[in-house]
Design a protein around this motif. Structure first.
Motif, short mmCIF file in Angstrom:
data_model
loop_
_atom_site.label_atom_id
_atom_site.label_comp_id
_atom_site.label_asym_id
_atom_site.label_seq_id
_atom_site.Cartn_x
_atom_site.Cartn_y
_atom_site.Cartn_z
N ALA A 4 1.10 -1.30 -0.07
CA ALA A 4 -0.18 -0.27 0.01
C ALA A 4 0.76 1.19 -0.18
O ALA A 4 1.60 1.47 0.58
CB ALA A 4 -1.02 0.17 1.65
N PHE A 5 0.35 2.02 -0.79
CA PHE A 5 1.41 3.39 -0.87
C PHE A 5 2.79 2.98 -1.26
O PHE A 5 3.44 4.48 -0.60
CB PHE A 5 0.88 4.45 0.53
N ASP A 6 3.02 2.11 -1.96
CA ASP A 6 4.68 1.86 -2.30
C ASP A 6 5.64 1.43 -0.76
O ASP A 6 6.70 2.35 -0.42
CB ASP A 6 5.06 2.76 -3.22
N THR A 7 4.92 1.89 0.54
CA THR A 7 5.62 1.69 1.62
C THR A 7 5.27 0.93 2.69
O THR A 7 5.99 0.51 2.92
CB THR A 7 6.05 3.40 2.25
N TYR A 8 3.90 0.57 2.59
CA TYR A 8 3.08 -0.24 3.88
C TYR A 8 3.18 -1.68 3.57
O TYR A 8 2.49 -1.33 2.05
CB TYR A 8 2.47 0.43 4.17
N LEU A 19 0.65 -5.09 9.09
CA LEU A 19 1.10 -3.95 8.07
C LEU A 19 2.49 -3.35 8.36
O LEU A 19 2.87 -2.75 9.76
CB LEU A 19 0.02 -2.02 8.22
N VAL A 20 3.07 -3.33 7.62
CA VAL A 20 4.43 -3.37 7.98
C VAL A 20 5.38 -2.02 7.50
O VAL A 20 5.08 -2.00 5.52
CB VAL A 20 5.71 -4.59 7.49
N ASP A 21 6.05 -1.68 8.31
CA ASP A 21 6.18 0.08 7.08
C ASP A 21 8.36 -0.49 6.70
O ASP A 21 8.92 -0.82 7.45
CB ASP A 21 6.89 0.85 8.22
N GLN A 22 8.40 -0.44 5.75
CA GLN A 22 9.04 -1.60 4.86
C GLN A 22 10.59 -0.22 5.15
O GLN A 22 12.03 -1.43 5.59
CB GLN A 22 9.21 -1.15 3.16
N HIS A 23 10.91 0.82 5.07
CA HIS A 23 12.21 1.35 6.01
C HIS A 23 12.18 1.32 7.57
O HIS A 23 13.81 0.59 7.84
CB HIS A 23 11.39 2.92 6.25
N GLY A 138 10.94 4.54 1.96
CA GLY A 138 9.47 4.73 1.73
C GLY A 138 9.17 4.88 0.52
O GLY A 138 10.29 6.01 -0.28
N ASN A 139 8.19 4.14 -1.06
CA ASN A 139 8.45 4.68 -2.27
C ASN A 139 10.24 3.98 -3.29
O ASN A 139 9.67 4.42 -4.10
CB ASN A 139 8.51 6.07 -2.16
#
Length: 187
Positions: A4-8, A19-23, A138-139
């Protein structure tokens, strides 16, 4: 499940959604790896050829050599290169895409305040900073397989739910919570 949103990243795991914040997740995994390497005295260094010459103040240069063991523990190799210069010969390994000069400068910040008793805490802070700089942003595109491997490695860490700076890495929503929100379960 997806991105989702190229980040989560969204995962279904053990009767819950994550829901994982990739950074933040990558930062956490980097930090855990680097701390383990430091603890096991297995920090690697990546040689720089040619060496990078860095000008410092006299006070900074003195502080670097006063704390050379801490720099070497982190994976830096530094030699004297004149009155106010040092030669950066190696940087911590496995920190891809980080400019060596920027990495050294970042670690050098605040060196005037390094006292012997504070060095272990400062080293942890510097490892957290290096982990952040080396983490996917992110992104920034990474594959589903890379993210799945990152997620599984993060979940095996001692405290997977926060990055070294205290930000959440993951938000967990149980099936029961979702059922309540969609009024499938009333109570």
């Amino acid at each position: 499940i997806g991105l989702a949103f190229d980040t989560y990243w969204i995962f279904e795991y053990n009767d819950a959604l994550f829901l994982v914040d990739q950074h933040a997740a990558h930062e956490k995994v980097n930090y855990e790896r680097l701390m383990k390497h430091l603890k096991d005295h297995q920090m690697t260094s990546e040689m720089i050829s040619p060496s990078i010459i860095i000008s410092l103040t006299g006070q900074e240069k003195q502080a670097v050599f006063d704390h050379i063991d801490a720099f070497e523990d982190l994976g830096f190799r530094i030699s004297d290169f004149g009155e106010k210069e040092v030669a950066l010969e190696a940087v911590p390994g496995n920190l891809f895409d980080i400019d060596p000069r920027e990495l050294f400068t970042n670690v050098l910040q605040g060196i005037d305040d390094w006292s012997t008793e504070k060095v272990p805490q400062i080293v942890r802070e510097k490892i957290a900073s290096m982990s952040c700089k080396a983490a996917v942003k992110g992104n920034q595109k990474i594959s589903a397989t890379e993210m799945e491997n990152l997620f599984m490695e993060m979940m095996r860490s001692e405290e997977p739910y926060h990055c070294p700076h205290g930000r959440p890495t993951v938000i967990r929503i149980t099936k029961t919570e979702l059922d309540h929100r969609f009024k499938r379960i009333v109570n």
